[in-house]
Design an enzyme around this catalytic site. Structure first.
Site, short mmCIF file in Angstrom:
data_model
loop_
_atom_site.label_atom_id
_atom_site.label_comp_id
_atom_site.label_asym_id
_atom_site.label_seq_id
_atom_site.Cartn_x
_atom_site.Cartn_y
_atom_site.Cartn_z
CB SER A 236 51.66 42.02 37.01
OG SER A 236 52.78 41.95 36.14
N GLY B 124 38.86 35.59 31.33
CA GLY B 124 39.94 35.72 30.36
C GLY B 124 39.54 36.64 29.24
CB SER C 270 43.67 35.75 32.29
OG SER C 270 44.66 36.67 31.89
#
Length: 372
Positions: free
Chosen positions: A190, A328, A91
């Site tokens: 999300s 991440g 991420s």
């Protein structure tokens, strides 16, 4: 990257603060007899029991260096990591995407408070009431497509881990579900938001989002170790290889994954050096205007100690001060990349771990930032 729901993230935040406080005390005790560099080396080595390899790079004011432990090779390998290996950053991809969008904001090509429909007509349900800002700070309410069975790279998917997905497939899966809440009324992380964000970049520029980021960020900063794998399951060498232990106790190699399932929410590959250079440039004002950076650092609460801006996360140190960056996670790889405003940065990778690595992160931040 799949992330826990907001209420679980809040409990984890409390736990992290307690752990940081504890590890800071321990680190301070160690510091009576050890230099801070030795403390950081000890923190890195301690992760070897729960990870096949760990990398910790610290730069900026104060003791700096790169500490490694374990082996980056496939199971059975014996070489110690050098700190220059490639790994999946999950991420943290979101921060690159948000930066590209803020650059387009600086150029008056995107308005943060314009509806998503402005750039993606008839694409996002209720897109006329969801703004670009709400997409970037996870207040849109859109359902996270990675919550469905077989839709997350955080879980072992067998042969399906080599399947190629398109962004439209990911959005179709998300939009089969009702939103979590009305836009702007709450926060919930999300991954769907950043699939939408990637599509916005492509709609505005007319180019693939990865090409846009390469042109605007990777090339100017000479981030030669950073890439977009697309449907290629391999990692560039030298690479940190990873395994995962399944519920039945079997161990599987997870190094090779087709991460098109993550796309703009988490597909990128990088190195500790490149992540340090990227966050130094971004947070030092070298990639976007001061106003855009201020917008990026305007946050909403995530839970105790954590706040989310526009593709950027704030972590409040228990010893005072704030870190800015992102984490991440996908199966086999957990990464943290954070920077304090004085330029002191911490980049950490844990390979093959069985958790989200927050205990190790807490210990590392305590040793890096909270010792006198």
């Amino acid at each position: 990257m799949s992330t826990t729901p907001r209420h679980r993230r809040g409990r984890r935040g409390i736990a992290v603060l307690l752990i940081v406080a504890t590890t800071t005390t321990v680190a301070a005790t160690l510091a009576l007899t050890l230099a801070r560099g030795q403390v950081l080396a000890a923190v890195t080595a301690s992760t070897a029991a729960s990870a096949s390899a760990s990398l910790l790079a610290v730069t900026g004011p104060g003791p700096a260096g790169t500490w490694t432990a374990g082996s980056p090779e496939r199971p059975g390998g014996i070489a110690e990591p050098s700190g220059h290996e490639h790994f999946r950053i999950g991420s943290i991809t979101k921060t690159f995407v948000a930066t590209a969008i803020l650059q387009l904001v600086d150029e008056d090509r995107i308005d943060l408070d314009a509806p998503v429909d402005t750039y993606l007509p008839a694409t996002v349900p209720d897109g006329a009431t969801i703004t670009v800002r709400q997409i970037l700070n996870h207040t849109s309410g859109l359902y996270d497509y990675m919550k469905g069975d077989g839709w997350s790279t955080n879980r072992w998917r067998g042969d399906e881990r080599l399947t190629t997905y398109s962004p439209d497939q990911l959005l179709a899966e998300a939009f089969r579900h009702e939103p979590y809440f009305a836009p702007g009324t709450d926060f919930r992380y999300s991954n769907t938001n950043y699939i939408v964000a990637g599509k916005v970049v492509e709609a505005v520029t007319g180019r693939p989002y990865g090409v846009v980021i390469e042109h605007r960020i990777l090339r100017p900063l000479n981030l030669t170790g950073t890439s977009f794998p697309g449907s290629d399951p391999q990692l560039p060498e030298p690479a940190v290889h990873a395994v995962a232990t399944l519920d039945d106790g079997s161990v599987v190699d997870v190094t090779e994954q087709n991460v098109s399932l993550d796309w703009a929410a988490g597909e990128m590959i990088s190195t500790t050096r490149d992540l340090e250079a990227f966050f130094d440039a971004l947070l030092g004002g070298g990639l976007i205007s001061d106003d855009a950076l201020a917008q990026m650092r305007t946050t909403v609460p995530m839970g105790m100690g954590f706040h989310y801006g526009l593709g950027l996360e704030r972590f409040d140190l228990p010893c005072g001060g704030q870190l800015w960056g992102h984490g991440g996670q996908l199966l086999g790889y957990v990464t943290y990349a954070y920077r304090r405003d004085d330029g002191r940065s911490l980049t950490m990778l844990l390979a093959s771990g069985r958790s989200d690595g927050f205990v190790s992160f807490a210990a590392a931040t305590g040793a890096t930032y909270c010792l006198a």
